[in-house]
Write an enzyme that holds these catalytic residues in place. Structure first.
Site, PDB file in Angstrom:
ATOM      1  N   LEU A 125       0.831  -1.203   0.000  1.00  0.00           N
ATOM      2  CA  LEU A 125       0.000   0.000   0.000  1.00  0.00           C
ATOM      3  C   LEU A 125       0.862   1.249   0.000  1.00  0.00           C
ATOM      4  O   LEU A 125       2.040   1.201   0.334  1.00  0.00           O
ATOM      5  CB  LEU A 125      -0.951   0.022   1.204  1.00  0.00           C
ATOM      6  CG  LEU A 125      -0.378   0.291   2.604  1.00  0.00           C
ATOM      7  CD1 LEU A 125      -1.491   0.655   3.551  1.00  0.00           C
ATOM      8  CD2 LEU A 125       0.354  -0.912   3.158  1.00  0.00           C
ATOM      9  N   CYS A 126       0.266   2.344  -0.406  1.00  0.00           N
ATOM     10  CA  CYS A 126       0.885   3.663  -0.448  1.00  0.00           C
ATOM     11  C   CYS A 126       2.229   3.619  -1.192  1.00  0.00           C
ATOM     12  O   CYS A 126       2.265   3.257  -2.352  1.00  0.00           O
ATOM     13  CB  CYS A 126       1.008   4.241   0.954  1.00  0.00           C
ATOM     14  SG  CYS A 126       1.139   6.044   0.962  1.00  0.00           S
ATOM     15  N   HIS A 127       3.344   3.945  -0.544  1.00  0.00           N
ATOM     16  CA  HIS A 127       4.647   3.928  -1.219  1.00  0.00           C
ATOM     17  C   HIS A 127       5.209   2.521  -1.381  1.00  0.00           C
ATOM     18  O   HIS A 127       6.195   2.324  -2.099  1.00  0.00           O
ATOM     19  CB  HIS A 127       5.663   4.780  -0.452  1.00  0.00           C
ATOM     20  CG  HIS A 127       5.413   6.260  -0.521  1.00  0.00           C
ATOM     21  ND1 HIS A 127       4.494   6.892   0.284  1.00  0.00           N
ATOM     22  CD2 HIS A 127       5.948   7.224  -1.305  1.00  0.00           C
ATOM     23  CE1 HIS A 127       4.488   8.182   0.007  1.00  0.00           C
ATOM     24  NE2 HIS A 127       5.354   8.410  -0.952  1.00  0.00           N
ATOM     25  N   PRO A 152       4.366  -0.091  -3.134  1.00  0.00           N
ATOM     26  CA  PRO A 152       4.531  -0.646  -4.479  1.00  0.00           C
ATOM     27  C   PRO A 152       5.856  -0.296  -5.150  1.00  0.00           C
ATOM     28  O   PRO A 152       6.224  -0.942  -6.138  1.00  0.00           O
ATOM     29  CB  PRO A 152       3.346  -0.035  -5.244  1.00  0.00           C
ATOM     30  CG  PRO A 152       2.287   0.120  -4.204  1.00  0.00           C
ATOM     31  CD  PRO A 152       3.047   0.557  -2.978  1.00  0.00           C
TER      32      PRO A 152
END
Length: 199
Positions: free
Chosen positions: A184-186, A188
């Site tokens: 999630l968020c950064h 990936p």
């Protein structure tokens, strides 16, 4: 005349100041916007509880020094709520965890974003701190030993995860075996490590 000095003097609490190691954290004003509690709410039923024990491998950064375009370094790491809130949910249905970093050095957290009045997050952080301080090296992790892989968010996920060959192999092995990878968020950003060299 130093324009940057003037800007820092006039911006006051809106300006970020370097920490002892020369890295920058959010300004005093931005820190006021950090939630004191997460959005975690325990599940109301246990209908999704595991029928047998299973582990999730948590892949996090051990390097929180994120170099910016202007040459300054941001004090990054793994986002506290984006790590512990999912883990609270995973734990509630019976999962346990192993932690892995690129070098085997401790997981770096963005402690400036810690939800200080969140008892659930604080409690799990204290419980898991020994494991966070002594993670395995990614090179020693085997996807086949886990139910899935979790890469939490936080700016630190962009530092050394995307270039890790060991993470790349782990992700490809998990994908080929049909094992889930959650992020999630950064987080990936770490998935780019799984890109094969031939495209």
């Amino acid at each position: 005349h130093n324009p940057e000095h003037t800007r820092n003097r006039t911006m006051g609490c809106f300006s970020s100041k370097p920490t002892a190691d020369g890295a920058y954290e959010p300004s005093a004003f931005a820190s006021l916007l950090v939630p004191k509690k997460s959005l975690y709410k325990p599940a109301k039923s246990s209908e999704h509880a595991l029928s047998s024990p299973a582990k999730i491998l948590v892949v996090a950064t051990c390097d929180g020094r994120l170099k910016m375009r202007n040459g300054k370094v941001f004090n990054a790491g793994t986002h506290v709520s984006e790590l512990f809130v999912p883990l609270l949910h995973f734990k509630s249905v019976g999962f346990s965890f192993d932690f892995a970093t690129v070098t085997g050095k401790p997981v770096v957290l963005e402690m400036w974003g810690f939800p200080k009045k969140d008892e659930a997050v604080t409690g799990l952080w204290r419980e898991l701190k020994p494991a966070l301080d002594k993670p395995m090296k990614l090179a020693d992790a085997r996807a086949s030993e886990y139910a899935g892989i979790f890469i939490p968010g936080g700016h630190g996920a962009m530092v050394n995860l995307p270039t890790s060959d060991d993470l790349g192999k782990l992700l490809r092995d998990a994908h080929e075996a049909g094992q889930p990878t959650i992020t999630l968020c950064h987080g990936p950003a770490g998935l780019t490590a799984g890109t094969k060299k031939d495209g």
